[in-house]
Design a protein around this motif. Structure first.
Motif, PDB file in Angstrom:
ATOM      1  N   ASP A 138       0.832  -1.207   0.000  1.00 40.51           N
ATOM      2  CA  ASP A 138       0.000   0.000   0.000  1.00 40.51           C
ATOM      3  C   ASP A 138       0.865   1.255   0.000  1.00 40.51           C
ATOM      4  OD1 ASP A 138      -2.480   1.344   0.074  1.00 40.51           O
ATOM      5  OD2 ASP A 138      -2.302   1.619   2.257  1.00 40.51           O
ATOM      6  N   GLN A 140       3.952   1.437  -1.132  1.00 44.91           N
ATOM      7  CA  GLN A 140       4.609   1.494  -2.448  1.00 44.91           C
ATOM      8  C   GLN A 140       3.648   2.051  -3.496  1.00 44.91           C
ATOM      9  OE1 GLN A 140       7.891   0.808  -2.991  1.00 44.91           O
ATOM     10  NE2 GLN A 140       7.479   1.746  -4.979  1.00 44.91           N
ATOM     11  N   ARG A 141       2.386   1.660  -3.481  1.00 40.12           N
ATOM     12  CA  ARG A 141       1.390   2.154  -4.416  1.00 40.12           C
ATOM     13  C   ARG A 141       1.196   3.658  -4.240  1.00 40.12           C
ATOM     14  NH1 ARG A 141      -3.023  -0.216  -2.618  1.00 40.12           N
ATOM     15  NH2 ARG A 141      -1.991  -2.189  -2.885  1.00 40.12           N
ATOM     16  N   THR A 142       1.143   4.118  -2.980  1.00 41.37           N
ATOM     17  CA  THR A 142       0.988   5.545  -2.712  1.00 41.37           C
ATOM     18  C   THR A 142       2.191   6.323  -3.236  1.00 41.37           C
ATOM     19  OG1 THR A 142      -0.279   5.022  -0.731  1.00 41.37           O
ATOM     20  CG2 THR A 142       0.582   7.250  -0.889  1.00 41.37           C
ATOM     21  N   ASP A 144       4.234   5.410  -5.675  1.00 41.59           N
ATOM     22  CA  ASP A 144       4.187   5.380  -7.142  1.00 41.59           C
ATOM     23  C   ASP A 144       3.205   6.407  -7.686  1.00 41.59           C
ATOM     24  OD1 ASP A 144       6.084   3.403  -7.162  1.00 41.59           O
ATOM     25  OD2 ASP A 144       4.646   1.753  -7.460  1.00 41.59           O
ATOM     26  N   GLU A 145       2.049   6.501  -7.052  1.00 43.52           N
ATOM     27  CA  GLU A 145       1.056   7.488  -7.507  1.00 43.52           C
ATOM     28  C   GLU A 145       1.575   8.909  -7.304  1.00 43.52           C
ATOM     29  OE1 GLU A 145      -2.483   6.627  -5.289  1.00 43.52           O
ATOM     30  OE2 GLU A 145      -2.882   4.768  -6.392  1.00 43.52           O
ATOM     31  N   HIS A 146       2.273   9.122  -6.235  1.00 42.54           N
ATOM     32  CA  HIS A 146       2.780  10.459  -5.935  1.00 42.54           C
ATOM     33  C   HIS A 146       3.907  10.858  -6.888  1.00 42.54           C
ATOM     34  CE1 HIS A 146       3.824  13.967  -3.585  1.00 42.54           C
ATOM     35  NE2 HIS A 146       5.094  13.542  -3.508  1.00 42.54           N
ATOM     36  N   ALA A 148       4.602   9.429  -9.894  1.00 50.39           N
ATOM     37  CA  ALA A 148       4.326   9.145 -11.302  1.00 50.39           C
ATOM     38  C   ALA A 148       4.316  10.417 -12.154  1.00 50.39           C
ATOM     39  CB  ALA A 148       3.024   8.379 -11.447  1.00 50.39           C
ATOM     40  N   PRO A 149       3.622  11.494 -11.779  1.00 51.44           N
ATOM     41  CA  PRO A 149       3.658  12.710 -12.611  1.00 51.44           C
ATOM     42  C   PRO A 149       5.061  13.298 -12.709  1.00 51.44           C
ATOM     43  CG  PRO A 149       1.898  12.862 -10.967  1.00 51.44           C
ATOM     44  CD  PRO A 149       2.676  11.625 -10.691  1.00 51.44           C
ATOM     45  N   LYS A 151       7.890  11.634 -12.584  1.00 54.98           N
ATOM     46  CA  LYS A 151       8.697  10.763 -13.430  1.00 54.98           C
ATOM     47  C   LYS A 151       8.402  11.047 -14.909  1.00 54.98           C
ATOM     48  CE  LYS A 151       9.419   6.836 -10.353  1.00 54.98           C
ATOM     49  NZ  LYS A 151       9.172   5.436 -10.132  1.00 54.98           N
ATOM     50  N   SER A 152       7.121  11.274 -15.182  1.00 56.90           N
ATOM     51  CA  SER A 152       6.789  11.545 -16.589  1.00 56.90           C
ATOM     52  C   SER A 152       7.382  12.879 -17.035  1.00 56.90           C
ATOM     53  CB  SER A 152       5.274  11.525 -16.807  1.00 56.90           C
ATOM     54  OG  SER A 152       4.663  12.579 -16.092  1.00 56.90           O
TER      55      SER A 152
END
Length: 163
Positions: A138, A140-142, A144-146, A148-149, A151-152
């Protein structure tokens, strides 16, 4: 009247009062044998023979009452039936007690084995590990979501600068 009092007394084994064998062997005794036992015991336990014993009269009355019950066939059959019932109940209670003691000892053995393996400490550590995996996923998912923008954006900047 003394016969009725003794008849209702379930704790007395009238055969033992007369010093006779009890149970099935006692139920098979002849009236002559009961008479002989009563005469023998009355000579020994009469209050006149024991003037210093304050319980001599009560003891002799108990002896006479037991004799009257065992001498009377219907009362004797009733007493024998009650005596058999008491012995069967005692045997059942002993068997139940044996089963209960076995169950308790089995439970204690399982508790000792559990404690020897580390007991609650091992159990608590295993539970903590099981709870850590979903919590870590959980988190790790949080993350990644944080990120992710960001990283892009970083990958977009990296692609424009490389060209």
């Amino acid at each position: 009247m003394a016969v009725m009092e003794r008849e209702g007394d379930d704790d007395v084994d009238h055969y033992e009062v007369l010093r006779l064998p009890s149970g099935e062997e006692g139920a098979a005794l002849s009236v002559e044998r009961i008479d002989k036992a009563y005469r023998t015991q009355s000579r020994l336990r009469h209050p006149d023979k024991r003037p210093d014993d304050p319980d001599a009269t009560a003891d002799f009355q108990s002896l006479a009452s037991s004799y009257k019950i065992l001498r009377d066939e219907p009362l004797r059959r009733q007493f024998d039936a009650r005596l058999r019932g008491r012995r069967k109940a005692a045997a059942r209670a002993a068997a139940t007690g044996l089963k209960r003691r076995k169950a308790v000892s089995d439970l204690e053995e399982r508790e000792r084995a559990f404690a020897a393996r580390g007991g609650l400490a091992v159990h608590a550590a295993e539970l903590a590990k099981r709870e850590e995996k979903p919590m870590a996923a959980d988190i790790q998912r949080t993350l990644d979501e944080h990120f992710a923008p960001k990283k892009s954006c970083i990958s977009g900047v990296a692609s424009t600068s490389v060209m």
